[in-house]
Structure formats: structure tokens, C-alpha cells
Design a protein around this motif. Structure first.
Motif, PDB file in Angstrom:
ATOM      1  N   VAL A   1       0.945  -1.120   0.144  1.00  0.00           N
ATOM      2  CA  VAL A   1       0.046   0.073  -0.209  1.00  0.00           C
ATOM      3  C   VAL A   1       0.994   1.275   0.063  1.00  0.00           C
ATOM      4  CG1 VAL A   1      -1.885   1.211   1.206  1.00  0.00           C
ATOM      5  CG2 VAL A   1      -1.631  -1.152   1.493  1.00  0.00           C
ATOM      6  N   ARG A   2       0.501   2.181  -0.719  1.00  0.00           N
ATOM      7  CA  ARG A   2       1.258   3.443  -0.913  1.00  0.00           C
ATOM      8  C   ARG A   2       0.241   4.414  -1.167  1.00  0.00           C
ATOM      9  NH1 ARG A   2       5.417   3.690  -5.915  1.00  0.00           N
ATOM     10  NH2 ARG A   2       3.679   3.434  -7.669  1.00  0.00           N
TER      11      ARG A   2
ATOM     12  N   GLN B   1       6.554   5.409  -0.529  1.00  0.00           N
ATOM     13  CA  GLN B   1       7.142   3.817  -0.456  1.00  0.00           C
ATOM     14  C   GLN B   1       5.992   2.996  -0.212  1.00  0.00           C
ATOM     15  OE1 GLN B   1       8.712   4.857   3.549  1.00  0.00           O
ATOM     16  NE2 GLN B   1      10.524   5.593   3.098  1.00  0.00           N
ATOM     17  N   ALA B   2       6.379   1.663  -0.564  1.00  0.00           N
ATOM     18  CA  ALA B   2       5.515   0.619  -0.482  1.00  0.00           C
ATOM     19  C   ALA B   2       5.488   0.276   0.761  1.00  0.00           C
ATOM     20  CB  ALA B   2       6.014  -0.486  -1.651  1.00  0.00           C
ATOM     21  N   HIS B   3       4.348   0.315   1.706  1.00  0.00           N
ATOM     22  CA  HIS B   3       4.232  -0.203   2.939  1.00  0.00           C
ATOM     23  C   HIS B   3       3.655  -1.332   2.745  1.00  0.00           C
ATOM     24  CE1 HIS B   3       5.301   3.675   4.717  1.00  0.00           C
ATOM     25  NE2 HIS B   3       4.678   4.231   3.995  1.00  0.00           N
TER      26      HIS B   3
ATOM     27  N   GLY C   1       7.651   0.546  -6.265  1.00  0.00           N
ATOM     28  CA  GLY C   1       8.513   1.555  -5.658  1.00  0.00           C
ATOM     29  C   GLY C   1       9.451   1.229  -4.348  1.00  0.00           C
ATOM     30  N   MET C   2       9.913   2.078  -4.059  1.00  0.00           N
ATOM     31  CA  MET C   2      10.883   1.947  -2.777  1.00  0.00           C
ATOM     32  C   MET C   2      10.084   1.186  -1.522  1.00  0.00           C
ATOM     33  SD  MET C   2      13.856   1.928  -1.308  1.00  0.00           S
ATOM     34  CE  MET C   2      15.037   3.328  -1.912  1.00  0.00           C
ATOM     35  N   PRO C   3      10.804   0.268  -1.128  1.00  0.00           N
ATOM     36  CA  PRO C   3       9.933  -0.551  -0.003  1.00  0.00           C
ATOM     37  C   PRO C   3      10.211   0.156   1.310  1.00  0.00           C
ATOM     38  CG  PRO C   3      11.934  -1.890  -0.488  1.00  0.00           C
ATOM     39  CD  PRO C   3      11.813  -0.706  -1.563  1.00  0.00           C
TER      40      PRO C   3
END
Length: 73
Positions: A4-5, A17-19, A53-55
Motif C-alpha cells: 500500500v502506498r 514508499q511501498a508499505h 517503488g521503494m519499500p
């Protein structure tokens, strides 16, 4: 687990960021509560089965087996 982002244009790209969040069994929640504790309202969230994307480092570190009892509620 789902990634989720924040959707594009809602926050700066550096905050997208990718949460990681647990997918509910029922309908989508009003807000996604991520493993790192951030709440992302559903109406501004991108949800994906795969990270984009960036984790988020904090979410990734929660996968190691150490859990915060507050996040399990």
C-alpha cells in the motif's frame, strides 16, 4: 499481505514508499494500517499484490518476526 502506498500527487514522490499491510477478509477498510504503523486512507491509497517503488524499511523489518503488540489490534 499487500503493498500500500499513497497515490501519485497526494504526497511528494519521496514519501510514496511501498508499505506492507494485512489484507482484510471483508471489504476494503476506511484506512490501511501498515506494519510500520502509518495509516493510509483508502481514498488516497494504491493497493497492489506486488510492491511498487521503494519499500518501507520499517515495514520490512517487521517481517523478521518481531512484532509490535500495538499493531496486532
Amino acid at each position: 499481505m499487500v503493498a500500500v502506498r499513497f497515490a501519485a500527487g497526494v504526497v511528494a514522490e519521496s514519501r510514496r514508499q511501498a508499505h506492507l499491510a494485512t489484507q482484510p477478509e471483508g471489504p476494503f477498510p476506511a484506512a490501511w494500517r501498515t506494519l510500520c504503523g502509518i495509516q493510509i486512507p483508502s481514498y488516497v491509497a494504491e493497493v497492489s499484490e506486488q510492491p511498487n517503488g521503494m519499500p518501507c524499511v520499517r515495514c520490512m523489518s517487521r517481517l523478521s518476526g518481531q512484532s509490535d503488540p500495538e499493531l496486532q489490534q
